[in-house]
Design an enzyme around this catalytic site. Structure first.
Site, PDB file in Angstrom:
ATOM      1  N   LYS A  74       0.823  -1.347   0.053  1.00 48.35           N
ATOM      2  CA  LYS A  74       0.228  -0.235  -0.209  1.00 48.35           C
ATOM      3  C   LYS A  74       0.771   1.269  -0.093  1.00 48.35           C
ATOM      4  CE  LYS A  74      -4.134  -2.133   2.406  1.00 48.35           C
ATOM      5  NZ  LYS A  74      -3.674  -3.176   3.048  1.00 48.35           N
ATOM      6  N   THR A 136     -11.684  -0.674   3.718  1.00 46.61           N
ATOM      7  CA  THR A 136     -12.848  -1.224   4.188  1.00 46.61           C
ATOM      8  C   THR A 136     -13.109  -0.871   5.618  1.00 46.61           C
ATOM      9  OG1 THR A 136     -11.734  -3.287   4.406  1.00 46.61           O
ATOM     10  CG2 THR A 136     -13.072  -3.256   2.611  1.00 46.61           C
TER      11      THR A 136
END
Ligand code: C5P
Length: 249
Positions: A74, A136
């Site tokens: 990421k 999420t």
């Protein structure tokens, strides 16, 4: 294709869709998971915890053993830094890695260009590069407190479209947003990788917005990241088989 052959090929496809995250502290624990499950899933994922503890040496070891690896790093930094770090990821020989779409188009384009150029020069297979849209764990309130207006699903679509425009291979998104992305992105090869998957036999753990593997595949997910329902099971291989059966039923 005869019926048994067809069933076999569909089974292979379902198996290839599953990515097991190695969310453990040590290389030893990760090796145990890979040894137990082997090639019965499509790929494994190393995230920030194991990458920080076991390092690039362990990534090289796993790749050298023939395992398809998704490095979940990421990245989010200035374009030059992300592009150069991504070249190092490509050098490790991983199958896929990711960055944050929020880093913007220059960061994504430059990373793709530099990694592609490097892989061509070194005759390496270019890893798939996918972008995280909205985590999420984020809600509309999380976006608001960071100065981003609107709703999570609008922001997911906005970032997925930006990622596709930059030519990246796909995105990580919640299974609940998969259909929205599929409907709006023209490139049908655009990959959607979804965590937050819970088979009917498992508990939700801390995942709030979940779907079953079958629902996720039906809504257009290409790859399902399924962790604890497999890795915490007494018999991990049996858990994988139950999941495959659920997808195929
Ligand atoms: O155990 P579980 O199936 O919840 O694991 C999901 C994996 O997917 C974990 O490695 C988690 O870090 C990762 N993930 C996630 N949500 C995201 C991105 C990654 O759950 N948005």
């Amino acid at each position: 294709m005869s019926e048994p052959q067809k069933a076999f090929s569909e089974m292979t496809k379902a198996k290839d869709k599953i990515i097991v995250p190695l969310d453990v502290e040590t290389a030893g624990e990760a090796r145990k998971i890979i040894d137990e499950i082997g090639n019965e899933v499509g790929a494994y994922k190393i995230g920030l915890q194991l990458f920080t503890s076991a390092g690039a040496g362990f990534v090289r070891e796993v790749v050298a053993s023939g395992v398809k690896l998704f490095l979940d790093v990421k990245f989010h930094d200035i374009p030059n830094t992300v592009a150069k770090a991504s070249i190092e990821v490509a050098r490790l020989g991983v199958w896929m890695f990711n960055l944050h779409a929020l880093g913007g188009s220059e960061m994504m384009r430059r990373t793709l260009e530099e990694v592609a150029e490097f892989c061509e020069k070194e005759k390496l297979q270019r890893p798939k590069i996918i972008a995280v849209t909205v985590l999420t764990s984020s809600t509309d309130e999380t976006l608001a407190e960071t100065g981003i207006g609107g709703k999570v699903n609008e922001q997911v679509l906005n970032l997925a479209e930006l990622t596709a425009k930059c030519g990246l291979d796909g995105v990580v998104a919640s299974p609940l947003e998969t259909a929205l992305i599929r409907e709006n992105i023209e490139n049908k090869e655009f990959l959607i990788v979804t965590p937050g998957i819970r088979p009917s036999f498992a508990t939700n753990d801390d995942q709030k917005r979940v779907m079953t593997p079958k629902e996720a595949v039906e809504s257009g997910s290409d790859y399902l990241v399924i962790g604890r329902p497999i890795t915490k099971a007494q018999d991990k291989l049996a858990a994988v088989k139950r999941i495959l059966a659920e997808i195929e039923e």
